[in-house]
Scaffold this motif. Structure first.
Motif, PDB file in Angstrom:
ATOM      1  N   ALA A 196     -11.119  85.493  35.694  1.00  0.00           N
ATOM      2  CA  ALA A 196      -9.853  86.211  35.483  1.00  0.00           C
ATOM      3  C   ALA A 196      -8.719  85.497  36.211  1.00  0.00           C
ATOM      4  N   ALA A 197      -8.981  85.042  37.422  1.00  0.00           N
ATOM      5  CA  ALA A 197      -7.959  84.331  38.203  1.00  0.00           C
ATOM      6  C   ALA A 197      -7.485  83.084  37.463  1.00  0.00           C
ATOM      7  N   GLU A 198      -8.412  82.342  36.875  1.00  0.00           N
ATOM      8  CA  GLU A 198      -8.035  81.139  36.125  1.00  0.00           C
ATOM      9  C   GLU A 198      -7.267  81.482  34.856  1.00  0.00           C
ATOM     10  N   ARG A 199      -7.702  82.503  34.164  1.00  0.00           N
ATOM     11  CA  ARG A 199      -7.134  82.861  32.857  1.00  0.00           C
ATOM     12  C   ARG A 199      -5.687  83.349  32.957  1.00  0.00           C
ATOM     13  N   ILE A 200      -5.370  84.067  34.001  1.00  0.00           N
ATOM     14  CA  ILE A 200      -4.019  84.617  34.147  1.00  0.00           C
ATOM     15  C   ILE A 200      -2.975  83.518  34.039  1.00  0.00           C
ATOM     16  N   HIS A 201      -3.201  82.403  34.708  1.00  0.00           N
ATOM     17  CA  HIS A 201      -2.213  81.326  34.692  1.00  0.00           C
ATOM     18  C   HIS A 201      -2.101  80.668  33.324  1.00  0.00           C
ATOM     19  N   LEU A 202      -3.173  80.639  32.594  1.00  0.00           N
ATOM     20  CA  LEU A 202      -3.112  80.090  31.236  1.00  0.00           C
ATOM     21  C   LEU A 202      -2.280  80.985  30.322  1.00  0.00           C
ATOM     22  N   ARG A 203      -2.368  82.292  30.547  1.00  0.00           N
ATOM     23  CA  ARG A 203      -1.641  83.243  29.685  1.00  0.00           C
ATOM     24  C   ARG A 203      -0.129  83.142  29.852  1.00  0.00           C
ATOM     25  N   VAL A 204       0.339  82.775  31.037  1.00  0.00           N
ATOM     26  CA  VAL A 204       1.784  82.787  31.285  1.00  0.00           C
ATOM     27  C   VAL A 204       2.389  81.398  31.433  1.00  0.00           C
ATOM     28  N   ALA A 205       1.598  80.365  31.267  1.00  0.00           N
ATOM     29  CA  ALA A 205       2.090  78.998  31.470  1.00  0.00           C
ATOM     30  C   ALA A 205       3.240  78.667  30.519  1.00  0.00           C
ATOM     31  N   VAL A 206       4.202  77.952  31.057  1.00  0.00           N
ATOM     32  CA  VAL A 206       5.333  77.451  30.273  1.00  0.00           C
ATOM     33  C   VAL A 206       5.136  75.952  30.133  1.00  0.00           C
ATOM     34  N   GLY A 207       5.092  75.470  28.899  1.00  0.00           N
ATOM     35  CA  GLY A 207       4.874  74.054  28.639  1.00  0.00           C
ATOM     36  C   GLY A 207       6.179  73.274  28.555  1.00  0.00           C
ATOM     37  N   ALA A 208       6.105  71.996  28.880  1.00  0.00           N
ATOM     38  CA  ALA A 208       7.289  71.136  28.850  1.00  0.00           C
ATOM     39  C   ALA A 208       7.938  71.111  27.472  1.00  0.00           C
ATOM     40  N   ALA A 209       7.154  71.227  26.421  1.00  0.00           N
ATOM     41  CA  ALA A 209       7.682  71.178  25.053  1.00  0.00           C
ATOM     42  C   ALA A 209       8.548  72.391  24.719  1.00  0.00           C
ATOM     43  N   GLU A 210       8.480  73.428  25.536  1.00  0.00           N
ATOM     44  CA  GLU A 210       9.275  74.632  25.274  1.00  0.00           C
ATOM     45  C   GLU A 210      10.732  74.471  25.689  1.00  0.00           C
ATOM     46  N   GLY A 211      11.011  73.473  26.486  1.00  0.00           N
ATOM     47  CA  GLY A 211      12.384  73.256  26.933  1.00  0.00           C
ATOM     48  C   GLY A 211      13.226  72.613  25.849  1.00  0.00           C
ATOM     49  N   THR A 212      14.411  73.166  25.627  1.00  0.00           N
ATOM     50  CA  THR A 212      15.300  72.638  24.593  1.00  0.00           C
ATOM     51  C   THR A 212      16.599  72.090  25.159  1.00  0.00           C
ATOM     52  N   GLU A 213      16.879  72.371  26.407  1.00  0.00           N
ATOM     53  CA  GLU A 213      18.119  71.899  27.031  1.00  0.00           C
ATOM     54  C   GLU A 213      18.025  70.396  27.293  1.00  0.00           C
TER      55      GLU A 213
END
Length: 187
Positions: free
Chosen positions: A57-74
């Motif tokens: 569960a501890a490992e999975r939580i961070h995967l669920r909320v991770a923000v990837g570099a490709a999401e940045g548009t600025e």
């Protein structure tokens, strides 16, 4: 152990929901089975013991909320950093159960040395990933800037998800932008 990866993920996600709702003491295989809507005994076929379930569960939580570099548009590095911080705030706000489960895991880790070691590694790896992401992404600031923003966001998210009325009159997106501006003076 059974190895259906989709079922395992569904069970870990169910464990996160149980942790958020009932706390660590309420996390049982039976509660996870009920939350996941699977037959009794299913979770015990996928996890060696409760400790294994807590660790996953501890490992999975961070995967669920991770923000990837490709999401940045600025295109401006400072604006891109602010955008990533906003994405993180909203991603975690949208997954309130995940963050509350992480808080439960943190408290449980104070009583369980094995979980403490696992959670420490997971959170340290997450911080290191953020530091390396800033370096690789050409974002402004230095490693200390990343650490300061990481813990500013952690505190903000804690308050927002547990006692939201404390910040009821604060625009959280503006506050996040202020975090970045104050962490990067004159850059």
């Amino acid at each position: 152990m059974v190895t259906n990866p989709q079922r395992r993920t569904a069970l870990v996600d169910a464990a996160i929901e149980v942790l958020a709702r009932d706390g660590a003491r309420g996390l049982t295989f039976r509660a996870v089975d009920a939350e996941a809507g699977v037959p009794k005994g299913t979770a015990s076929n996928y996890f060696a013991n409760r400790e294994d379930l807590l660790n996953q569960a501890a490992e999975r939580i961070h995967l669920r909320v991770a923000v990837g570099a490709a999401e940045g548009t600025e295109t401006d590095p400072r604006a891109l950093l602010t955008q990533f911080m906003h994405l993180l705030l909203h991603r975690i706000s949208d997954d309130r159960a995940g963050w509350l489960a992480l808080l439960e895991l943190r408290l449980e880790a104070t009583r369980r040395p094995e979980l403490r070691a696992k959670l420490t590694k997971t959170l340290r790896d997450n911080l290191d990933t953020n530091i390396e992401g800033r370096r690789q992404g050409g974002l402004p600031g230095d490693d200390l800037t990343t650490v300061l923003l990481y813990y500013a966001m952690t505190g903000l998210i804690l308050e927002h998800l547990t006692l939201p009325d404390v910040l009821a009159d604060v625009d959280l997106d503006e506050l996040v932008a202020d975090f970045v501006e104050r962490a990067l003076p004159g850059t």
